[in-house]
Design an enzyme around this catalytic site. Sequence first.
Site, short mmCIF file in Angstrom:
data_model
loop_
_atom_site.label_atom_id
_atom_site.label_comp_id
_atom_site.label_asym_id
_atom_site.label_seq_id
_atom_site.Cartn_x
_atom_site.Cartn_y
_atom_site.Cartn_z
N GLY A 13 5.18 10.14 -1.89
CA GLY A 13 6.08 8.99 -1.75
C GLY A 13 6.91 8.83 -3.02
O GLY A 13 6.39 8.97 -4.12
N ARG A 74 6.09 15.46 1.68
CA ARG A 74 4.66 15.75 1.71
C ARG A 74 4.53 17.06 2.47
O ARG A 74 4.84 17.11 3.66
CB ARG A 74 3.90 14.62 2.40
N ASP A 105 -2.07 11.74 -6.37
CA ASP A 105 -3.19 12.68 -6.46
C ASP A 105 -3.03 13.89 -5.53
O ASP A 105 -3.47 14.99 -5.87
CB ASP A 105 -4.54 11.99 -6.29
N THR A 127 3.47 6.88 -8.60
CA THR A 127 3.20 6.28 -7.29
C THR A 127 3.11 4.77 -7.44
O THR A 127 2.45 4.27 -8.36
CB THR A 127 1.89 6.80 -6.64
N ASP A 129 1.41 2.93 -5.79
CA ASP A 129 0.04 2.49 -5.50
C ASP A 129 -0.79 2.31 -6.77
O ASP A 129 -1.80 1.62 -6.74
CB ASP A 129 -0.66 3.50 -4.57
N ASP A 131 -2.84 4.23 -8.12
CA ASP A 131 -4.24 4.51 -7.78
C ASP A 131 -4.76 5.83 -8.35
O ASP A 131 -5.72 6.39 -7.84
CB ASP A 131 -4.41 4.52 -6.25
N ARG A 173 -1.50 1.91 0.24
CA ARG A 173 -2.35 2.83 1.01
C ARG A 173 -3.79 2.33 1.01
O ARG A 173 -4.03 1.22 1.47
CB ARG A 173 -2.25 4.25 0.45
O1 F6P Z 1 1.82 6.25 -1.56
C1 F6P Z 1 2.95 5.45 -1.57
C2 F6P Z 1 3.10 4.74 -0.25
O2 F6P Z 1 4.26 3.92 -0.31
C3 F6P Z 1 1.90 3.92 0.20
O3 F6P Z 1 1.82 2.67 -0.45
C4 F6P Z 1 2.14 3.82 1.67
O4 F6P Z 1 0.93 3.61 2.39
C5 F6P Z 1 2.73 5.17 1.99
O5 F6P Z 1 3.28 5.67 0.79
C6 F6P Z 1 3.80 5.14 3.03
O6 F6P Z 1 4.18 6.44 3.29
P1 F6P Z 1 5.50 6.84 4.09
O7 F6P Z 1 6.65 6.64 3.16
O8 F6P Z 1 5.30 8.27 4.42
O9 F6P Z 1 5.58 5.93 5.25
#
Ligand code: F6P
Length: 323
Positions: A13, A74, A105, A127, A129, A131, A173
């Site tokens: 992300g 991804r 990660d 990120t 997050d 995390d 997440r």
């Molecule tokens: O990891 C970053 C994040 O924004 C999370 O907070 C969220 O759950 C996820 O990515 C959303 O992913 P996508 O952009 O693929 O919908």
Amino acid sequence: MAVKRIGVLTSGGDAPGMNPCVRAVVRTALYHGLEVYGIRRGWNGLITGDVVRLDQKSVSHTINRGGTILYTARSDEFRTEAGQKKAASTCKFLGLDSIIAIGGDGTFRGALALSKQGINVIGIPGTIDNDIGCTNYCIGFDTAANTAIECIDKLRDTMQSHERCSVVEVMGRNAGYLAMYVGLAVGATAVLVPEEDVDFERDVIEKIRQARFNGFTHYMIVVAEGAGSANEIAEKIRDATDLEPRVTVLGHIQRGGVPTGRDRVNATKMGYTAVELLMAGKTNRIVCTLEGGITDVDMEEGLTKHKGMQKIEFDVLAAMTGI
Ligand code: F6P
């Protein structure tokens, strides 16, 4: 082997501050007389050879831009050994001796796999997050938190006027760091995070009840997406009270926007450090922040670390919410 030609990529992300980080990598590399290539679309770009040479100008005026100029993805293919081998052969074909990967990660697990194919790798945590266990700070967290805070402050105005209950879902997440930080910053009535089991009566209804006893007539419930869906929580509040909650899922808006000063400066220091590590002959490291300073840890070891939420956050939350 002396470092000569490095590649930089963003993966997973996107996060505000990735551009300042790429800029710092590029400028530090050029400062040391290295060649630097941008790999586009994350690990996929290394598999397909989607690379572009970067110079001083290519990163001009990117320090204040959200998103990532290198695009991100991804990559499912890169999770396979075949994909990792293809990426390593792209590196060998193009003479890229080192890769700096900015992401979460999943990005670092990819980097580790690539290092096993003989490529130098450095990871930089990026990120919203926040995390990554081995670092206090991840690029993007500060901007995302401030975006969410601004949105919730606006929501509060209308919730206060209409004497309503708002349930706001914050990204993260499986982690609640963003929600906890934002919840504390907006003075939420209750904050739900996945790090702690939710007892709905105790953690939501009782908080609303206490707030009402204290004379409040509007309520702000902040929910980490990993702790449950805002819609379901609103439904349960509706069933248990006379309130008609309104739901706001902040969603991807949290990932955009001009990076804050904190994100820009940390991203710049981290990008600089990544190149310095390579210059010092180090590989398989994650650049991280601990106690305010920039440091680095072994990538494999760093990936085993779990940050956990600080006890003080729950203690402060207990004292501040429901009043
Ligand atoms: O990891 C970053 C994040 O924004 C999370 O907070 C969220 O759950 C996820 O990515 C959303 O992913 P996508 O952009 O693929 O919908």
